[in-house]
Design a protein around this motif. Structure first.
Motif, PDB file in Angstrom:
ATOM      1  N   MET A 184       1.327  -0.945   0.027  1.00  0.00           N
ATOM      2  CA  MET A 184      -0.154   0.235   0.272  1.00  0.00           C
ATOM      3  C   MET A 184       1.017   1.667  -0.450  1.00  0.00           C
ATOM      4  N   ASN A 185       0.078   1.880  -0.876  1.00  0.00           N
ATOM      5  CA  ASN A 185       1.411   3.128  -1.198  1.00  0.00           C
ATOM      6  C   ASN A 185       0.509   4.365  -0.524  1.00  0.00           C
ATOM      7  N   TYR A 186       1.661   4.708   0.442  1.00  0.00           N
ATOM      8  CA  TYR A 186       0.447   5.898   1.634  1.00  0.00           C
ATOM      9  C   TYR A 186       0.689   6.642   1.201  1.00  0.00           C
ATOM     10  N   LEU A 187       1.057   7.559   0.418  1.00  0.00           N
ATOM     11  CA  LEU A 187       0.720   8.850   0.090  1.00  0.00           C
ATOM     12  C   LEU A 187      -0.369   8.977  -1.529  1.00  0.00           C
ATOM     13  N   GLN A 188      -0.802   7.843  -1.586  1.00  0.00           N
ATOM     14  CA  GLN A 188      -1.774   7.735  -2.637  1.00  0.00           C
ATOM     15  C   GLN A 188      -2.773   6.908  -2.130  1.00  0.00           C
ATOM     16  N   GLU A 189      -2.655   6.719  -1.194  1.00  0.00           N
ATOM     17  CA  GLU A 189      -3.871   6.289  -0.082  1.00  0.00           C
ATOM     18  C   GLU A 189      -4.226   7.698   0.504  1.00  0.00           C
ATOM     19  N   LEU A 190      -4.124   8.662   1.136  1.00  0.00           N
ATOM     20  CA  LEU A 190      -3.942   9.655   1.297  1.00  0.00           C
ATOM     21  C   LEU A 190      -4.902  10.405   0.485  1.00  0.00           C
ATOM     22  N   ASN A 191      -4.437  11.064  -0.547  1.00  0.00           N
ATOM     23  CA  ASN A 191      -4.537  11.282  -1.864  1.00  0.00           C
ATOM     24  C   ASN A 191      -5.997  10.913  -1.813  1.00  0.00           C
ATOM     25  N   ALA A 192      -6.122   9.507  -1.930  1.00  0.00           N
ATOM     26  CA  ALA A 192      -7.373   9.178  -2.878  1.00  0.00           C
ATOM     27  C   ALA A 192      -8.266   9.052  -1.694  1.00  0.00           C
ATOM     28  N   PHE A 193      -8.348   8.796  -0.191  1.00  0.00           N
ATOM     29  CA  PHE A 193      -9.371   9.184   0.774  1.00  0.00           C
ATOM     30  C   PHE A 193      -9.213  11.246   0.908  1.00  0.00           C
ATOM     31  N   ARG A 194      -9.113  11.841   0.515  1.00  0.00           N
ATOM     32  CA  ARG A 194      -9.091  13.187   0.636  1.00  0.00           C
ATOM     33  C   ARG A 194     -10.330  12.919  -0.399  1.00  0.00           C
ATOM     34  N   ASP A 195     -10.100  12.646  -1.879  1.00  0.00           N
ATOM     35  CA  ASP A 195     -10.595  12.372  -2.663  1.00  0.00           C
ATOM     36  C   ASP A 195     -11.808  12.876  -2.471  1.00  0.00           C
ATOM     37  N   TRP A 196     -11.933  11.345  -1.455  1.00  0.00           N
ATOM     38  CA  TRP A 196     -13.292  10.161  -1.385  1.00  0.00           C
ATOM     39  C   TRP A 196     -13.976  11.451  -0.714  1.00  0.00           C
ATOM     40  N   THR A 197     -13.974  11.861   0.107  1.00  0.00           N
ATOM     41  CA  THR A 197     -14.591  12.640   1.523  1.00  0.00           C
ATOM     42  C   THR A 197     -14.782  13.881   0.584  1.00  0.00           C
ATOM     43  N   LEU A 198     -14.711  14.248  -0.181  1.00  0.00           N
ATOM     44  CA  LEU A 198     -14.901  16.261  -0.908  1.00  0.00           C
ATOM     45  C   LEU A 198     -15.837  15.559  -1.914  1.00  0.00           C
ATOM     46  N   LEU A 199     -16.731  14.305  -1.923  1.00  0.00           N
ATOM     47  CA  LEU A 199     -17.138  13.319  -2.853  1.00  0.00           C
ATOM     48  C   LEU A 199     -18.636  12.838  -2.033  1.00  0.00           C
ATOM     49  N   ASN A 200     -17.993  12.615  -1.250  1.00  0.00           N
ATOM     50  CA  ASN A 200     -19.054  11.468   0.324  1.00  0.00           C
ATOM     51  C   ASN A 200     -19.344  12.389   1.322  1.00  0.00           C
ATOM     52  N   HIS A 201     -18.562  13.026   1.018  1.00  0.00           N
ATOM     53  CA  HIS A 201     -18.801  14.158   2.853  1.00  0.00           C
ATOM     54  C   HIS A 201     -19.415  13.383   4.294  1.00  0.00           C
ATOM     55  N   PRO A 202     -18.605  12.016   4.412  1.00  0.00           N
ATOM     56  CA  PRO A 202     -18.603  11.776   5.749  1.00  0.00           C
ATOM     57  C   PRO A 202     -18.171  12.785   7.178  1.00  0.00           C
TER      58      PRO A 202
END
Length: 116
Positions: A1-19
């Motif tokens: 797992m790539n830490y930076l890729q996952e952080l960026n993907a989660f950020r993008d996911w939060t912008l779309l899903n508003h958890p």
């Protein structure tokens, strides 16, 4: 797992899903712990540790964990009364890339690039 890729993907996911904040705090805490363990597929962490890291109550932690599980972002196996639960992080980056590839085939825009 790539830490930076996952952080960026989660950020993008939060912008779309508003958890809710609890889900965000728990996901970041689990990501940090998994990083400290050397990216084990399954890792163990006590509820008390997660409560300290997130500032959540036991009920808040249980709720946020259940929501992350239902959203497919983590997997969880409860421990016994005297054993901590086990967690597995699901790669959000891989889900994003898979979605992008599927969207390419159907000529749709990839996640995070939808027009307003």
């Amino acid at each position: 797992m790539n830490y930076l890729q996952e952080l960026n993907a989660f950020r993008d996911w939060t912008l779309l899903n508003h958890p809710p904040t609890g889900q965000v705090a728990l996901w970041y805490s689990l990501m940090s712990i998994d990083n400290m363990t050397g990216w084990q597929e399954w890792f163990t962490v006590a509820n008390q540790t997660l409560q300290l890291m997130t500032g959540m109550s036991k009920a808040g932690l249980d709720k946020a964990r259940g929501q992350l599980v239902s959203r497919g972002l983590i997997e969880y196996r409860s421990g016994s009364t005297k054993q901590a639960g086990k967690y597995r992080l699901v790669s959000i980056y891989k889900k994003k890339v898979d979605q992008w590839e599927n969207n390419q085939k159907s000529n749709s825009l990839p996640m995070g690039e939808q027009s307003e």
